[in-house]
Design an enzyme around this catalytic site. Sequence first.
Site, short mmCIF file in Angstrom:
data_model
loop_
_atom_site.label_atom_id
_atom_site.label_comp_id
_atom_site.label_asym_id
_atom_site.label_seq_id
_atom_site.Cartn_x
_atom_site.Cartn_y
_atom_site.Cartn_z
N HIS A 124 -5.54 7.52 -2.10
CA HIS A 124 -6.41 6.42 -1.65
C HIS A 124 -7.53 6.16 -2.64
O HIS A 124 -7.95 7.04 -3.37
CB HIS A 124 -6.97 6.76 -0.26
N HIS B 277 1.71 4.88 -2.57
CA HIS B 277 1.83 6.33 -2.31
C HIS B 277 3.19 6.85 -2.80
O HIS B 277 3.26 7.93 -3.40
CB HIS B 277 1.71 6.61 -0.80
N HIS C 223 0.83 -1.21 0.00
CA HIS C 223 0.00 0.00 0.00
C HIS C 223 0.86 1.25 0.00
O HIS C 223 0.67 2.16 -0.82
CB HIS C 223 -0.91 0.00 1.24
N GLU C 224 1.83 1.33 0.90
CA GLU C 224 2.62 2.56 1.02
C GLU C 224 3.49 2.80 -0.22
O GLU C 224 3.73 3.94 -0.60
CB GLU C 224 3.50 2.50 2.28
#
Lengths: 202, 139
Positions: free
Chosen positions: A137, A131, A127-128
């Site tokens: 998101h 980013h 997930h990170e």
Amino acid sequence: YSFFPGEPRWPERRRNLTYAFEPRNELTEEVKSVFSRAFARWAEVIPLTFRRVESFSTSDISIGFYAGDHGDGEPFDGFMGTLAHAFSPPNGHFHLDSAENWIVSGEGGDGFLSERAAVDLESVAVHEIGHLLGLGHSSVQDSIMFPTITTGRRKVDLHSDDVEGVQVLYGANPNFNGSRTPTPSTQQRDTGSGDSGAAGRI
Amino acid sequence: GFYPNASAIPPDLRRNATENAWNAFLNFTGCHAGMKVDGLYKIKQYFQYFGYIPQTFSGNFTDDFDDILKNAVEMYQRNFKLNITGELDELTLQHVVIPRCGVPDVVNGTSTMLNGGTRRRTYEVSFSGRGQRFHAAKR
């Protein structure tokens, strides 16, 4: 999928990225291998490469575990709550909360852990890294870029929403020929939920 | 710490998910506009942390369930595809306490979670609370 304001991305001249770990964490090879697996999931679908280096101060991406206030104005909050955060390109900072019980699970795809009060490290890493690449998101619950992850859940396979978003930023990896097999839960969820019909797992 | 699997976590470090600091928010179940509840300012700080209340509002919030909080709750419910009640109902709070990424869902008043794909929908929020007045625009 969504992007940060201004849709920042790594510039053309910086597509072979390096990453390094906070030396003070003294992480084991087993923990570090979780991150290389997570990077590989994104590298499969976009024409970027991720190479581990030892120099924490000069790498493109810097990864560290910290507790509480760690100097970036976004203090961690102890057990559970906020698990990690990462910054948009070309910042490259990736911080995880050292107050968590991190499960360094083996290979394999999505699933569930027996321990409810522990967090799957690879799920948070995938997930990170989204980013770090410029994704914000997503409201698609099965996507990697959905903001929350229930404890005990392992969620590491990129969803079509994640792939579409990251390929808007960087194009597709020429070797990527991802075939999608819609998963029943996603299909059930999509019926009438208004999500795009192309949802599925890579 | 790092553990190969859950059973490797030493019993004294095995934490109960209820130790999650955010679980205290479950005490606000059923709160709605017009109410004043001790500690309600903390959930405003939570929503501000994730971008649902602009940083322009200084962090010393009141315990009033005001428009600032109502708008933040509605945007959160929209982002997470919950019933948009504007109230702290049980399902909304069950979502709020789930561990999550620290990156905000809303940046500069615009929800990043509702953009994307071919449908670019943006929701801006109106803060008609006391003091500064903001406008609203839903496109």
